[in-house]
Design a protein around this motif. Structure first.
Motif, PDB file in Angstrom:
ATOM      1  N   VAL A 267       7.019   3.019  14.248  1.00 26.23           N
ATOM      2  CA  VAL A 267       7.722   3.411  13.018  1.00 26.23           C
ATOM      3  C   VAL A 267       7.698   2.259  12.010  1.00 26.23           C
ATOM      4  CG1 VAL A 267       9.988   3.983  12.050  1.00 26.23           C
ATOM      5  CG2 VAL A 267       9.150   5.199  14.070  1.00 26.23           C
ATOM      6  N   PHE A 268       7.990   1.042  12.468  1.00 27.11           N
ATOM      7  CA  PHE A 268       7.968  -0.096  11.552  1.00 27.11           C
ATOM      8  C   PHE A 268       6.552  -0.394  11.052  1.00 27.11           C
ATOM      9  CE2 PHE A 268      12.257  -0.935  13.186  1.00 27.11           C
ATOM     10  CZ  PHE A 268      12.916  -1.030  11.960  1.00 27.11           C
ATOM     11  N   ALA A 269       5.557  -0.183  11.890  1.00 28.07           N
ATOM     12  CA  ALA A 269       4.167  -0.329  11.430  1.00 28.07           C
ATOM     13  C   ALA A 269       3.879   0.696  10.334  1.00 28.07           C
ATOM     14  CB  ALA A 269       3.199  -0.164  12.600  1.00 28.07           C
ATOM     15  N   ASN A 270       4.407   1.910  10.483  1.00 27.29           N
ATOM     16  CA  ASN A 270       4.227   2.939   9.458  1.00 27.29           C
ATOM     17  C   ASN A 270       4.911   2.563   8.144  1.00 27.29           C
ATOM     18  OD1 ASN A 270       2.511   5.036  10.323  1.00 27.29           O
ATOM     19  ND2 ASN A 270       4.073   5.735  11.751  1.00 27.29           N
ATOM     20  N   ILE A 271       6.047   1.910   8.230  1.00 27.97           N
ATOM     21  CA  ILE A 271       6.721   1.449   7.012  1.00 27.97           C
ATOM     22  C   ILE A 271       5.836   0.433   6.291  1.00 27.97           C
ATOM     23  CG2 ILE A 271       8.689   0.106   6.138  1.00 27.97           C
ATOM     24  CD1 ILE A 271      10.381   1.496   8.345  1.00 27.97           C
ATOM     25  N   ILE A 272       5.246  -0.473   7.045  1.00 26.26           N
ATOM     26  CA  ILE A 272       4.356  -1.480   6.451  1.00 26.26           C
ATOM     27  C   ILE A 272       3.111  -0.819   5.872  1.00 26.26           C
ATOM     28  CG2 ILE A 272       2.873  -3.462   6.996  1.00 26.26           C
ATOM     29  CD1 ILE A 272       5.106  -4.258   9.069  1.00 26.26           C
TER      30      ILE A 272
ATOM     31  N   LEU B 131       0.640   2.180  -0.692  1.00 20.14           N
ATOM     32  CA  LEU B 131       1.143   2.492  -2.027  1.00 20.14           C
ATOM     33  C   LEU B 131       0.825   1.376  -3.011  1.00 20.14           C
ATOM     34  CD1 LEU B 131       4.526   4.233  -1.165  1.00 20.14           C
ATOM     35  CD2 LEU B 131       2.482   5.288  -2.143  1.00 20.14           C
ATOM     36  N   LYS B 132       0.970   0.125  -2.563  1.00 19.83           N
ATOM     37  CA  LYS B 132       0.594  -0.996  -3.432  1.00 19.83           C
ATOM     38  C   LYS B 132      -0.890  -0.914  -3.779  1.00 19.83           C
ATOM     39  CE  LYS B 132       2.844  -4.201  -4.529  1.00 19.83           C
ATOM     40  NZ  LYS B 132       3.557  -4.367  -5.809  1.00 19.83           N
ATOM     41  N   LEU B 133      -1.727  -0.667  -2.780  1.00 19.08           N
ATOM     42  CA  LEU B 133      -3.170  -0.579  -2.997  1.00 19.08           C
ATOM     43  C   LEU B 133      -3.518   0.561  -3.949  1.00 19.08           C
ATOM     44  CD1 LEU B 133      -6.153  -1.324  -2.238  1.00 19.08           C
ATOM     45  CD2 LEU B 133      -5.935   0.396  -0.427  1.00 19.08           C
ATOM     46  N   PHE B 134      -3.072   1.771  -3.627  1.00 18.46           N
ATOM     47  CA  PHE B 134      -3.467   2.940  -4.402  1.00 18.46           C
ATOM     48  C   PHE B 134      -2.898   2.928  -5.824  1.00 18.46           C
ATOM     49  CE2 PHE B 134      -3.776   5.267  -0.108  1.00 18.46           C
ATOM     50  CZ  PHE B 134      -5.095   4.880   0.046  1.00 18.46           C
ATOM     51  N   VAL B 135      -1.622   2.571  -5.959  1.00 20.79           N
ATOM     52  CA  VAL B 135      -0.978   2.629  -7.274  1.00 20.79           C
ATOM     53  C   VAL B 135      -1.272   1.374  -8.098  1.00 20.79           C
ATOM     54  CG1 VAL B 135       1.233   2.813  -8.497  1.00 20.79           C
ATOM     55  CG2 VAL B 135       0.836   4.170  -6.431  1.00 20.79           C
ATOM     56  N   ASP B 136      -1.022   0.210  -7.515  1.00 22.33           N
ATOM     57  CA  ASP B 136      -1.111  -1.032  -8.289  1.00 22.33           C
ATOM     58  C   ASP B 136      -2.543  -1.533  -8.482  1.00 22.33           C
ATOM     59  OD1 ASP B 136       1.631  -0.943  -8.419  1.00 22.33           O
ATOM     60  OD2 ASP B 136       1.960  -2.473  -6.891  1.00 22.33           O
ATOM     61  N   TYR B 137      -3.405  -1.341  -7.494  1.00 25.34           N
ATOM     62  CA  TYR B 137      -4.759  -1.894  -7.594  1.00 25.34           C
ATOM     63  C   TYR B 137      -5.818  -0.858  -7.963  1.00 25.34           C
ATOM     64  CZ  TYR B 137      -2.654  -6.071  -5.693  1.00 25.34           C
ATOM     65  OH  TYR B 137      -1.852  -7.169  -5.524  1.00 25.34           O
ATOM     66  N   CYS B 138      -5.649   0.373  -7.455  1.00 28.69           N
ATOM     67  CA  CYS B 138      -6.640   1.406  -7.756  1.00 28.69           C
ATOM     68  C   CYS B 138      -6.248   2.240  -8.978  1.00 28.69           C
ATOM     69  CB  CYS B 138      -6.822   2.327  -6.549  1.00 28.69           C
ATOM     70  SG  CYS B 138      -7.504   1.476  -5.113  1.00 28.69           S
ATOM     71  N   GLY B 139      -4.994   2.158  -9.389  1.00 28.84           N
ATOM     72  CA  GLY B 139      -4.544   2.882 -10.570  1.00 28.84           C
ATOM     73  C   GLY B 139      -4.312   4.367 -10.353  1.00 28.84           C
ATOM     74  N   PHE B 140      -4.155   4.803  -9.099  1.00 25.91           N
ATOM     75  CA  PHE B 140      -3.878   6.214  -8.823  1.00 25.91           C
ATOM     76  C   PHE B 140      -2.428   6.522  -9.194  1.00 25.91           C
ATOM     77  CE2 PHE B 140      -6.978   6.251  -4.941  1.00 25.91           C
ATOM     78  CZ  PHE B 140      -8.050   6.086  -5.793  1.00 25.91           C
ATOM     79  N   TYR B 141      -2.161   7.797  -9.459  1.00 19.50           N
ATOM     80  CA  TYR B 141      -0.788   8.232  -9.703  1.00 19.50           C
ATOM     81  C   TYR B 141       0.029   8.109  -8.416  1.00 19.50           C
ATOM     82  CZ  TYR B 141      -2.222  10.131 -14.198  1.00 19.50           C
ATOM     83  OH  TYR B 141      -2.701  10.275 -15.472  1.00 19.50           O
TER      84      TYR B 141
ATOM     85  N   ILE C 263      -1.733  10.772   0.087  1.00 21.70           N
ATOM     86  CA  ILE C 263      -2.819  10.150   0.849  1.00 21.70           C
ATOM     87  C   ILE C 263      -2.238   9.231   1.924  1.00 21.70           C
ATOM     88  CG2 ILE C 263      -4.768   8.527   0.715  1.00 21.70           C
ATOM     89  CD1 ILE C 263      -5.205   9.601  -2.191  1.00 21.70           C
ATOM     90  N   THR C 264      -1.240   8.464   1.533  1.00 22.02           N
ATOM     91  CA  THR C 264      -0.588   7.536   2.458  1.00 22.02           C
ATOM     92  C   THR C 264       0.059   8.288   3.616  1.00 22.02           C
ATOM     93  OG1 THR C 264      -0.222   5.941   0.690  1.00 22.02           O
ATOM     94  CG2 THR C 264       1.185   5.748   2.633  1.00 22.02           C
ATOM     95  N   THR C 265       0.703   9.398   3.330  1.00 15.22           N
ATOM     96  CA  THR C 265       1.321  10.207   4.386  1.00 15.22           C
ATOM     97  C   THR C 265       0.263  10.702   5.353  1.00 15.22           C
ATOM     98  OG1 THR C 265       3.156  10.864   2.960  1.00 15.22           O
ATOM     99  CG2 THR C 265       2.698  12.272   4.862  1.00 15.22           C
ATOM    100  N   PHE C 266      -0.866  11.160   4.849  1.00 13.86           N
ATOM    101  CA  PHE C 266      -1.964  11.614   5.702  1.00 13.86           C
ATOM    102  C   PHE C 266      -2.418  10.482   6.630  1.00 13.86           C
ATOM    103  CE2 PHE C 266      -6.543  12.410   6.404  1.00 13.86           C
ATOM    104  CZ  PHE C 266      -6.458  13.643   7.024  1.00 13.86           C
ATOM    105  N   ILE C 267      -2.555   9.275   6.080  1.00  9.78           N
ATOM    106  CA  ILE C 267      -2.969   8.109   6.877  1.00  9.78           C
ATOM    107  C   ILE C 267      -1.936   7.786   7.942  1.00  9.78           C
ATOM    108  CG2 ILE C 267      -3.359   5.600   6.761  1.00  9.78           C
ATOM    109  CD1 ILE C 267      -4.597   6.148   3.919  1.00  9.78           C
ATOM    110  N   THR C 268      -0.660   7.774   7.567  1.00  6.36           N
ATOM    111  CA  THR C 268       0.379   7.391   8.531  1.00  6.36           C
ATOM    112  C   THR C 268       0.585   8.451   9.610  1.00  6.36           C
ATOM    113  OG1 THR C 268       2.153   8.199   7.077  1.00  6.36           O
ATOM    114  CG2 THR C 268       1.613   5.849   6.955  1.00  6.36           C
ATOM    115  N   VAL C 269       0.404   9.717   9.269  1.00  7.63           N
ATOM    116  CA  VAL C 269       0.534  10.765  10.288  1.00  7.63           C
ATOM    117  C   VAL C 269      -0.559  10.612  11.339  1.00  7.63           C
ATOM    118  CG1 VAL C 269       0.266  13.257  10.688  1.00  7.63           C
ATOM    119  CG2 VAL C 269       1.808  12.441   8.903  1.00  7.63           C
TER     120      VAL C 269
END
Length: 157
Positions: free
Chosen positions: A109-114, A120-130, A137-143
């Motif tokens: 669970v804590f790994a999923n939080i990280i 989210l930092k990668l997709f929003v801040d660096y890739c510029g995604f909404y 996308i992140t939820t799909f990865i963590t599931v």
């Protein structure tokens, strides 16, 4: 009839139309994880709106916003219900001691939080995604990460 048996009967009854396309364990994992997610949302809504009433919680030495206070109260509840559902509904064949399973479950669970934070930092801040598609996308990865880790680490047979 135990709660575990009751839930398994209901889930397995719903499984039959999907039995040719989804393995039983994945179906049980999806249903129990989805139910735990809905429980999380409902409890969060109740605590935010009716317990903390949108007010900042002043503990004297620190003030906590109502959305964070709600998260702090709800997180351990759904952590334990998620563990129970994973142990007794999704991954019933494990012979690992319950205490070891719980420690491993918490670590995943804590790994999923990280992972959530980093993605989210990668997709929003660096890739510029909404933010919303980034969260999806992140939820799909963590599931996927969570299922693999729970199957082969936390509750491995």
């Amino acid at each position: 009839m135990t709660l575990q048996n009751f839930l398994l009967k209901i889930i397995d009854l719903c499984y039959s139309p999907f039995s040719r396309i989804i393995p039983e364990q994945i179906f049980r994992y999806g249903i129990s994880g989805g139910a735990n997610m809905v429980l999380d949302w409902v409890l969060y809504f109740i605590f935010y709106n009716f317990v903390f009433c949108h007010n900042i919680i002043d503990l004297g030495f620190i003030a906590i916003s109502p959305h964070i206070a709600s998260f702090i109260v709800v997180f351990p509840i759904t952590l334990l219900t998620g563990f129970w559902l994973a142990k007794y509904i999704s991954f019933t064949g494990s012979q690992i001691k319950g205490q070891t399973q719980l420690i491993r479950y918490i670590s995943v669970v804590f790994a999923n939080i990280i992972i959530n934070y980093l993605c989210l930092k990668l997709f929003v801040d660096y890739c510029g995604f909404y933010p919303t598609p980034s969260k999806m996308i992140t939820t799909f990865i963590t599931v996927i990460f969570s299922f693999v880790m729970q199957k082969f680490y936390t509750f491995r047979v």
